[in-house]
Design a protein around this motif. Structure first.
Motif, PDB file in Angstrom:
ATOM      1  N   THR A 104      -9.593 -21.924  17.365  1.00  0.00           N
ATOM      2  CA  THR A 104      -9.527 -20.460  17.486  1.00  0.00           C
ATOM      3  C   THR A 104      -9.298 -20.093  18.946  1.00  0.00           C
ATOM      4  OG1 THR A 104     -11.113 -20.276  15.675  1.00  0.00           O
ATOM      5  CG2 THR A 104     -10.789 -18.311  17.027  1.00  0.00           C
ATOM      6  N   SER A 105     -10.101 -20.700  19.832  1.00  0.00           N
ATOM      7  CA  SER A 105      -9.974 -20.349  21.261  1.00  0.00           C
ATOM      8  C   SER A 105      -8.667 -20.904  21.842  1.00  0.00           C
ATOM      9  CB  SER A 105     -11.185 -20.839  22.058  1.00  0.00           C
ATOM     10  OG  SER A 105     -11.421 -22.197  21.804  1.00  0.00           O
ATOM     11  N   GLU A 108      -6.110 -18.391  20.957  1.00  0.00           N
ATOM     12  CA  GLU A 108      -6.280 -17.210  21.835  1.00  0.00           C
ATOM     13  C   GLU A 108      -5.642 -17.461  23.202  1.00  0.00           C
ATOM     14  OE1 GLU A 108     -10.521 -15.755  19.802  1.00  0.00           O
ATOM     15  OE2 GLU A 108     -10.550 -16.914  21.666  1.00  0.00           O
ATOM     16  N   ARG A 109      -5.859 -18.676  23.712  1.00  0.00           N
ATOM     17  CA  ARG A 109      -5.308 -18.991  25.050  1.00  0.00           C
ATOM     18  C   ARG A 109      -3.790 -19.056  25.018  1.00  0.00           C
ATOM     19  NH1 ARG A 109      -8.662 -23.652  28.191  1.00  0.00           N
ATOM     20  NH2 ARG A 109      -7.512 -22.872  29.992  1.00  0.00           N
ATOM     21  N   ALA A 112      -2.176 -15.594  24.671  1.00  0.00           N
ATOM     22  CA  ALA A 112      -2.370 -14.778  25.887  1.00  0.00           C
ATOM     23  C   ALA A 112      -1.176 -14.914  26.829  1.00  0.00           C
ATOM     24  CB  ALA A 112      -3.655 -15.190  26.600  1.00  0.00           C
ATOM     25  N   LYS A 120       1.096  -8.293  18.948  1.00  0.00           N
ATOM     26  CA  LYS A 120       0.153  -9.395  18.762  1.00  0.00           C
ATOM     27  C   LYS A 120       0.887 -10.620  18.211  1.00  0.00           C
ATOM     28  CE  LYS A 120      -3.366  -7.226  20.155  1.00  0.00           C
ATOM     29  NZ  LYS A 120      -3.566  -7.546  21.568  1.00  0.00           N
TER      30      LYS A 120
END
Ligand SMILES: Cc1ncc(COP(=O)(O)O)c(C=O)c1O
Length: 452
Positions: A104-105, A108-109, A112, A120
């Motif tokens: 998940t992270s 996100e990274r 970004a 999005k």
């Protein structure tokens, strides 16, 4: 991070190939797939930074990073630690069914680096570049309800069925494997050194765009085209940088016809060109991006990024048992730490992306200085640590034989390198390469080229 590794010279303890290398290559030739290539005899035993030592104790400088994969070099302590920590927690619980914070992270990274205020993005994780490309094509067809895909000549997108169909570099990938995917067409890549369609370096981008419009009027109904897939900088085809205005104009063309634009960043992406994604060297935004190779410093993970408005395929329609593996995801986080400069690598400035930009510019300038001494270096091009040297005959045509001889002569002096295109040697080292190490590699190249 501590201790800046001292610039070393390659250390050759045996004639190449050494006895252990020879023995393993002999066993390899008996039991491994007949499809594997072996450009020169090298069997690695361990690596550290930009250095790889073979099974006979010969230490070589790495100027190809396992085909643009080992972003942070070999056995980077920050990557090793991240992998070790994750593998002691868990190494698999199928991401297709269960969310995991580490992926998940990671998503996100990654997004970004591409999201815009009103736009999005989402991520699908796979294991290899080809899988990311397959996912991109499946998504594009599913989202648009159209079937046709346009790709480029000279491209490489992988070796699964969809990916070989899209690939436009060499017939050896297709011969004997048909039938391939239907509804795929290829158009020339705007190569300023070898401008296609009778164009010039200045007009080659427009010539390709005009050619596409001609195809739309004559053989391919534009409203049946789901996507255009292109490497923003072409890798296997010869490390080619298109003219600056080409991709923005291609974007306009795609928009005019409701076609999705897929950028295959598998080879040029992940900081190699001095930007996180190579398309960010141009003023353009795609709809879908594929990533693999350099994303996790050698652990297998790939990603297909798509705009949220495009990633509309239904639940359960696509997945992967191993895709987004948490150990590989940990390596990807550690790689991003170094690329973004969250963690600094000694001697590499604020971030590995900055280092790629600076050391790449140094190499490009130095090789260009060599050109008058070696007129067979017809073109020296690239961006960051994505650099191609094209070998030419006196009449300007590609000289693949001389390139092969150069590649071997460079290897024999302890510099690992790799060919691409018809007559190109690529320089795609780990992004931790320092200017001193680059200078060491360049002097080896100069010495080798002088023997040709
Ligand atoms: C631009 C590009 N796309 C896709 C691929 C396929 O990647 P993989 O070999 O991981 O399937 C490659 C591999 O070289 C590549 O360079």
């Amino acid at each position: 991070m501590t201790a800046l590794p001292k610039p070393r010279q390659p250390e050759l303890k045996t004639a190449l190939p050494g006895p252990k290398t020879k023995a393993i290559m002999e066993r390899d030739s008996r039991h491994l797939s007949t499809s594997y290539m072996r450009p020169y005899p090298f069997v690695p035993e361990r690596g550290e930074g930009v250095w790889l030592t073979d099974v006979d104790g010969n230490t070589m400088l790495d100027f190809f990073a396992g085909i643009a994969v080992s972003t942070t070099g070999h056995a980077h302590p920050h990557v090793v630690k991240a992998v070790q920590e994750q593998v002691t927690r868990f190494s698999h619980v199928c991401l297709t069914d269960y969310p995991q914070e580490i992926t998940t992270s990671l998503a996100e990274r990654l997004v970004a680096h591409i999201e815009r205020p009103a736009e999005k993005w989402r991520v699908f994780f796979g294991n290899s570049g080809a899988e990311a490309v397959e996912a991109a094509v499946k998504l594009a067809r599913n989202h648009t309800g159209r079937s046709h895909i346009i790709s480029t000549l000279g491209s490489f997108h992988g070796r699964t069925y969809g990916a070989i169909t899209l690939t436009g570099s060499k017939t050896k990938y297709k011969r004997g494997f048909g039938p391939l995917l239907p509804n795929v067409s290829h158009v020339p890549y705007p190569n300023p050194f070898r401008p296609p369609l009778g164009s010039t370096p200045e007009t080659c981008g427009q010539a390709v765009l005009d050619h596409i419009e001609l195809l739309f009027q004559t053989v391919i109904p534009a409203d049946e085209v789901a996507a255009f897939i292109i490497e923003p900088m072409q890798g296997e085809g010869g490390y080619i940088v298109p003219p600056a205005n080409f991709l923005p104009k291609l974007r306009e063309l795609c928009d005019r016809h409701g076609i999705l634009l897929i950028f295959d960043e598998v080879q040029a992406g992940m900081g190699r060109t001095g930007k996180m994604f190579s398309f960010q060297n141009f003023d353009v935004q795609p709809d879908i991006v594929t990533l693999a190779k350099g994303i996790a410093s050698g652990l297998p993970i790939s990603a297909m990024l798509a705009k949220e408005s495009v990633m509309t395929w239904p639940v359960g329609s696509h997945g992967s048992t191993f895709g987004g593996n948490p150990v590989a995801a940990a390596a990807a986080h550690a790689t991003l730490d170094l690329l973004e400069g969250v963690v600094k690598h000694p001697g590499c400035g604020e971030s590995l992306m900055e280092n790629a930009r600076e050391v790449g510019a140094f190499i490009l300038a130095e090789v260009r200085k060599m050109q008058p001494d070696f007129p067979f270096l017809g073109d020296v091009r690239g961006e960051g640590l994505f650099i191609g040297l094209e070998f030419v005959k006196p009449d300007g045509s590609p000289d693949g034989k001389l390139r092969d001889a150069a590649s071997l002569a460079i290897f024999e002096r302890g510099l690992l390198n790799l060919d691409c295109g018809e007559a190109v040697i690529r320089i795609s080292p780990p992004l931790i390469l320092t200017r001193e190490e680059a200078a060491t590699g360049l002097s080896i190249m100069r010495e080798a080229l002088a023997t040709l």
